[in-house]
Design an enzyme around this catalytic site. Structure first.
Site, mmCIF file in Angstrom:
data_model
loop_
_atom_site.group_PDB
_atom_site.id
_atom_site.type_symbol
_atom_site.label_atom_id
_atom_site.label_comp_id
_atom_site.label_asym_id
_atom_site.label_seq_id
_atom_site.Cartn_x
_atom_site.Cartn_y
_atom_site.Cartn_z
ATOM 1 N N HIS A 59 7.813 7.283 1.409
ATOM 2 C CA HIS A 59 8.418 6.517 2.506
ATOM 3 C C HIS A 59 9.796 5.991 2.112
ATOM 4 C CE1 HIS A 59 7.721 4.835 6.443
ATOM 5 N NE2 HIS A 59 7.860 3.591 6.059
ATOM 6 N N ASP B 31 5.613 11.256 2.332
ATOM 7 C CA ASP B 31 5.387 10.079 3.168
ATOM 8 C C ASP B 31 4.068 10.250 3.904
ATOM 9 O OD1 ASP B 31 5.394 7.910 4.818
ATOM 10 O OD2 ASP B 31 7.357 8.289 5.709
ATOM 11 N N SER C 32 11.400 3.271 8.970
ATOM 12 C CA SER C 32 10.022 2.906 9.273
ATOM 13 C C SER C 32 9.970 2.305 10.679
ATOM 14 C CB SER C 32 9.479 1.949 8.201
ATOM 15 O OG SER C 32 8.080 1.835 8.280
#
Length: 763
Positions: A716, A684, A603
């Site tokens: 994610h 995601d 991320s």
């Protein structure tokens, strides 16, 4: 290298030992032991033991939920889930632990049983069980009659997040969450009309959220009453407390039990402001629903508690033990999901009054530490069993600590002074130990233990006693607390940066070990002394790395000013802090071989891998791993929660283009040269898969050694155990190959799809 396991069974009747060993070897569920009359049979948990902590051990180790004590404080109920890579099946159990002996009783191992809770002041338990055609059954059993169960009620749809509240002898309120249709009825996917087209048409955002497309169905809070008649519990009907309100709670995508509470006086919950778009606003409020009879409709519509000074997200609503007052957390800024949480106390919430009067009575508590304002941000709030204290879970310098503040002082101009009750580790849940006592039952974890149960008297926190450690203080996983330490180093400015250090279990100070430099996501987040099945430092350490997890500018737990400093500085201060950290490691940690260093991040951590690639620090690493990271800042306009880049980058793209481009990793692709593994998943919707594909295309076009791994059924995060094992195998084999460590596992064809056949598939 395959993991070495030694499985042992303790305190089981001699006649059962062979059967348990056989079933565990096959990865099957153990038999349900019960007796129809007399004392219950103790069926101990299988004691898990591994000599070496590997990804397979991480993913197959028993995962316990927080435990809930009964009213006597003698027993606590919890769930435990275990995955077998031999049978490729997950087993789930509901168990009860004797708090004083530590012995565990198997209540049920039905595959679809979940969410157990105590029914009032009894030894009866209620849990959910998936029924036929999308329905849910409420099952009742007893610790005294294990194996004898009955269905107390059937609900015509999927429900979860059960909360129970005793109303009186033989009466218990039940509150759950479940999706509803726009007309307020409970949604059941099995009953949805057949569609002849896949088209979706939207007139406003959001279109997608986290890993789902937004639909007409919304979360709702349902309540009802369980009554015990002639020794059996029975459920009446469930009522949608949010019908005709335009409110949604729990707030998606992560809201659960932490977004509502129940007492004998009614419900409190948090919900986003009904007239604002959740893609651009975080504004939410506390609502109170007065309920005179849980088998009837509410006595009024939800009453709002709205404070002019607090315009951000609200969370963690909770009633006082007597149901007369409430507390919750709320942020000041709208659109800033990492703003500081303020504690709001609402006295006499159950007294007859309008919403405006409720709002006027709410008080934002002032917290101080010595003379300065307390700059930490609580993640949850609860009342002590007697209602005289508030209990706060607060991230503080790498630990999630339980604090308490006194409510007995005058609330007018009287700052509270928080007192820490716990130390190292991460508190995940706090429950009253028993009725009539202020003692607490605490569930927590650490970097070496995935579940710890502790009892504590807040008046004597130093005398806290461990009821149960799932890993026997790490020993069952082949880990020890000696592996974990910390460092502090000078950051880019006049401040110190904290980092957690995890060494191999066979660490020798006179040897040198390659460095795994791990950058957390968020970016307003932090590495903490807590357990994770996704990014677990010990897994990497046991491969032979010294793992260093820094918390640079923007990290939580070091004061709000430190958190806020990353705003409009994504590749600025945090990057400089990470450069300083690497220099500190090189100059001060002789056992770390910085010439054999790798860096990994997900991320925002993935963003930083791309930023490393374009800048000088990227050249010091032998290889990088970027999981679901940011490649192009402009593409954040395709993300779900638009308030996030709007806040962190100083406005929308067209309003603050200079800042968006300043910190755009794609600007520096001409400098990329370090081998990189790219991981990006199809579900995601926070950072769409096009980001990962763009990275991989750049790497391939530049002729840089690179691989691309994707999972079509993951978001994610990678949550499926089989997928996670592949993830760990690919990641570890990738970084190990660049620092001279052996591969984690041999790669065999046919387990994952390989497109061009250049590489062998991973098994």
């Amino acid at each position: 290298m395959a993991p070495s396991k030694a499985i042992t069974i303790t305190a089981v009747f001699a006649s059962c030992i062979a059967a348990f060993l056989y079933l565990h070897h096959l990865g099957l569920q153990p038999p349900l032991l019960w007796t129809s009359t007399g004392p219950h049979v103790i069926s101990e948990e299988v004691a898990f033991h591994a000599d070496v902590f590997t990804p397979q051990v991480l993913l197959s180790a028993p995962r316990r939920s927080p435990a809930i004590p009964n009213s006597s404080g003698k027993l606590a109920v919890y769930t435990v889930a275990t995955y077998s890579f031999e049978s490729h099946q997950k087993t789930s159990e509901i168990r009860v632990i004797d708090i004083f002996s530590g012995r565990s009783t198997l209540i049920t191992n039905e595959e679809k049983a979940s969410e157990p809770g105590w029914l009032g002041n009894t030894t009866d338990l209620l849990w959910l069980r998936e029924g036929e055609r999308g329905t849910t059954e409420l099952v009742v059993g007893s610790v005294e009659r294990v194996g004898q169960t009955y269905v107390a009620g059937r609900v015509p749809g999927a429900i979860s997040n059960v909360k129970l509240q005793e109303l009186g002898a033989g009466q218990v309120a039940i509150v759950v969450s479940g999706k509803s249709w726009p007309n307020g009825t409970l949604y059941n996917e099995e009953n949805e009309p057949k569609k002849h087209t896949s088209a979706r048409l939207y007139d406003s955002t959001m279109v997608r959220h986290w890993d789902n497309y937004v639909t007409l169905q919304k979360n709702a809070i349902w309540y009802g009453k369980l009554e015990r008649v002639k020794g059996r519990w029975s459920l009446g009907s469930l009522t949608n407390s949010l019908q005709n309100t335009r409110l949604e709670s729990p707030i998606p995508p992560f809201g659960g039990k932490d977004h509502f509470d129940v007492s004998s006086t009614g419900l409190v919950f948090v919900a986003n402001h009904p007239t604002r778009n959740a893609a651009f606003d975080t504004k939410s409020n506390l609502y109170f629903v007065p309920i005179a009879d849980f088998s009837e409709l509410p006595t009024s519509k939800p009453r709002v508690v709205e404070l002019e000074a607090l315009q951000g997200a609200a969370s963690s609503p909770v009633f006082s033990p007597d149901g007369k007052s409430a507390a919750f957390l709320q942020m000041e800024q709208n659109g800033y999901e990492s703003d500081k949480n303020h504690i709001v106390y609402v006295p006499n919430i159950a007294a007859p009054q309008e919403g405006s009067e409720l709002s006027a009575s709410a008080q934002v508590l002032q917290l101080k530490m010595v003379e300065a304002e307390w700059d930490r941000s609580p993640s949850s709030v609860n009342f002590s069993p007697d209602g005289s204290m508030l209990l706060l879970v607060v991230e503080d310098k790498g630990d999630d600590i339980l604090f308490q503040i006194d409510l007995t002082e005058s609330l007018i101009n009287s700052p509270r002074h928080p007192t820490a009750l716990t130390g190292a580790g991460a508190v995940s849940d706090v429950q009253p130990l028993k009725a009539g006592s202020n003692e607490l039952f605490i569930s927590s974890s650490s970097l070496i233990d995935n579940s710890i149960y502790t009892i504590m008297d807040p008046a004597r926190p130093a005398d806290a006693k461990t009821v149960s450690s799932n890993s026997r203080d790490g020993r069952s996983f082949g880990l020890s607390s000696d592996q974990v330490s910390e460092i502090w180093f000078q950051g880019a400015g006049d401040y110190q940066v904290h980092a957690l250090v995890t060494k191999p279990s066979n660490f020798l100070a006179d040897k040198k070990y390659p460095l795994a430099y791990m950058v957390h996501g968020g970016p307003q987040s932090a590495w903490t002394n807590s357990w994770s099945t996704r990014w677990n430092p010990a897994v990497f350490a046991e491969q032979g790395y010294v793992v260093i997890c820094p918390n640079p500018t923007g990290s939580t737990g070091y004061g709000q000013e430190f958190v806020d400093a990353i705003t409009e500085s994504w590749g600025g201060l945090p990057y400089e802090d990470l450069v300083k950290g690497f220099e500190y490691i090189k100059e001060n940690m002789a056992y770390v071989d910085t010439d054999r260093a790798v860096a990994l991040g997900a991320s925002y951590g993935g963003y930083m891998m791309n930023w490393f690639q374009g800048h000088a620090l990227g050249r010091v690493f032998k290889a990088l791993v970027c999981h679901d990271g940011v490649f192009s800042m402009a593409n954040q306009m395709s993300s779900d929660e638009q308030y996030f880049p709007h806040h962190d980058l100083g406005g929308f793209y067209w309003e603050s283009r200079e800042t968006w481009e300043k910190w755009n990793p794609a600007r520096f692709t001409g400098n990329w040269s370090t081998p990189m593994l790219v991981i990006h998943n199809e579900l995601d919707y926070r950072l769409p898969i096009s980001e990962g594909l763009a990275m991989f295309n750049v790497l391939q076009a530049l002729g840089i050694d690179s691989r691309f791994l994707t999972f079509r059924d993951e978001n994610h995060w990678v949550l499926n155990e089989e997928n996670s094992l592949i993830w760990h195998t690919v990641v570890l084999n990738w970084i190990n190959s660049y620092v001279g460590l052996p591969a984690y596992r041999e790669e065999t064809a046919g387990v994952i799809d390989m497109v061009d056949g250049t590489f062998a598939a991973v098994g």
